[in-house]
Write a protein that holds these residues in place. Structure first.
Motif, mmCIF file in Angstrom:
data_model
loop_
_atom_site.group_PDB
_atom_site.id
_atom_site.type_symbol
_atom_site.label_atom_id
_atom_site.label_comp_id
_atom_site.label_asym_id
_atom_site.label_seq_id
_atom_site.Cartn_x
_atom_site.Cartn_y
_atom_site.Cartn_z
ATOM 1 N N MET A 147 13.146 -4.518 -5.390
ATOM 2 C CA MET A 147 13.119 -3.152 -5.814
ATOM 3 C C MET A 147 11.849 -2.939 -6.629
ATOM 4 N N PHE A 148 11.279 -1.754 -6.513
ATOM 5 C CA PHE A 148 10.065 -1.463 -7.246
ATOM 6 C C PHE A 148 10.007 0.024 -7.584
ATOM 7 N N GLU A 149 9.142 0.354 -8.512
ATOM 8 C CA GLU A 149 8.952 1.737 -8.952
ATOM 9 C C GLU A 149 7.670 2.273 -8.328
ATOM 10 N N ILE A 150 7.706 3.532 -7.930
ATOM 11 C CA ILE A 150 6.527 4.190 -7.376
ATOM 12 C C ILE A 150 6.218 5.410 -8.239
ATOM 13 N N THR A 155 12.467 5.016 -7.622
ATOM 14 C CA THR A 155 12.771 3.611 -7.395
ATOM 15 C C THR A 155 12.912 3.440 -5.890
ATOM 16 N N ASP A 210 13.072 0.501 -2.399
ATOM 17 C CA ASP A 210 13.298 -0.852 -1.913
ATOM 18 C C ASP A 210 13.017 -0.850 -0.422
#
Length: 158
Positions: free
Chosen positions: A1-4, A45, A47
């Motif tokens: 998971m990552f933030e953009i 957020t 993924d």
């Protein structure tokens, strides 16, 4: 998971968010104006989309499930036990999973027979309770998550 985080022209926000949701599984998108007010900041957020093998169909997930009538009985009996003994987290999770799966199956049945009820919303709410409990690392459709977890549970018990 990552933030953009994206900064773009306000006219482009719909096109950008559509492209992101097509490319990734995303959480809610938060919009804020930039300090100068000329552009928009988008935060979300995301993924990678899971592979289809990770998400069984309803038919696959519920192939070995008890009848709906039997499952209603189990859920009703177990609800009293869970309320009486809230410290039993394993039983509470099993209860939430089986209840969510039961409601998903009822909603699927109603969808197939074009019955106009609120079962879809109720199934979604039950699935969200399971997601809240489990807090999985992947963002996904709540009812698909219930099917995946039910299939894993069934496989573990055979």
């Amino acid at each position: 998971m990552f933030e953009i985080r994206i900064i773009c022209d306000p006219a482009d926000t719909d096109r950008v968010t559509t492209a992101l949701t097509a490319a990734f599984t995303t959480g809610s998108i938060r919009r804020h104006p930039t300090r100068d007010g000329d552009r928009t900041r988008l935060y979300l957020t995301a993924d990678h989309r899971p592979t289809p093998a990770d998400w069984p169909t309803a038919e696959q997930a519920y192939a070995d499930a008890p009848t709906i009538t039997r499952e209603i009985g189990w859920v009703a009996r177990t609800a009293r036990t869970v309320v009486a003994n809230p410290a039993d987290s394993e039983l509470a999770r099993t209860y939430l999973l089986r209840k969510a799966a039961l409601l998903d199956r009822i909603a699927l049945h109603d969808d197939q027979h074009h019955t106009s009820t609120d079962t879809t919303a109720v199934a979604e709410e039950a699935a969200l309770l399971l997601l809240d409990l489990d807090q999985p690392a992947v963002i996904c459709d709540p009812r698909a998550y219930v099917r995946q977890q039910y299939a894993h549970r069934t496989a573990d018990h055979h």
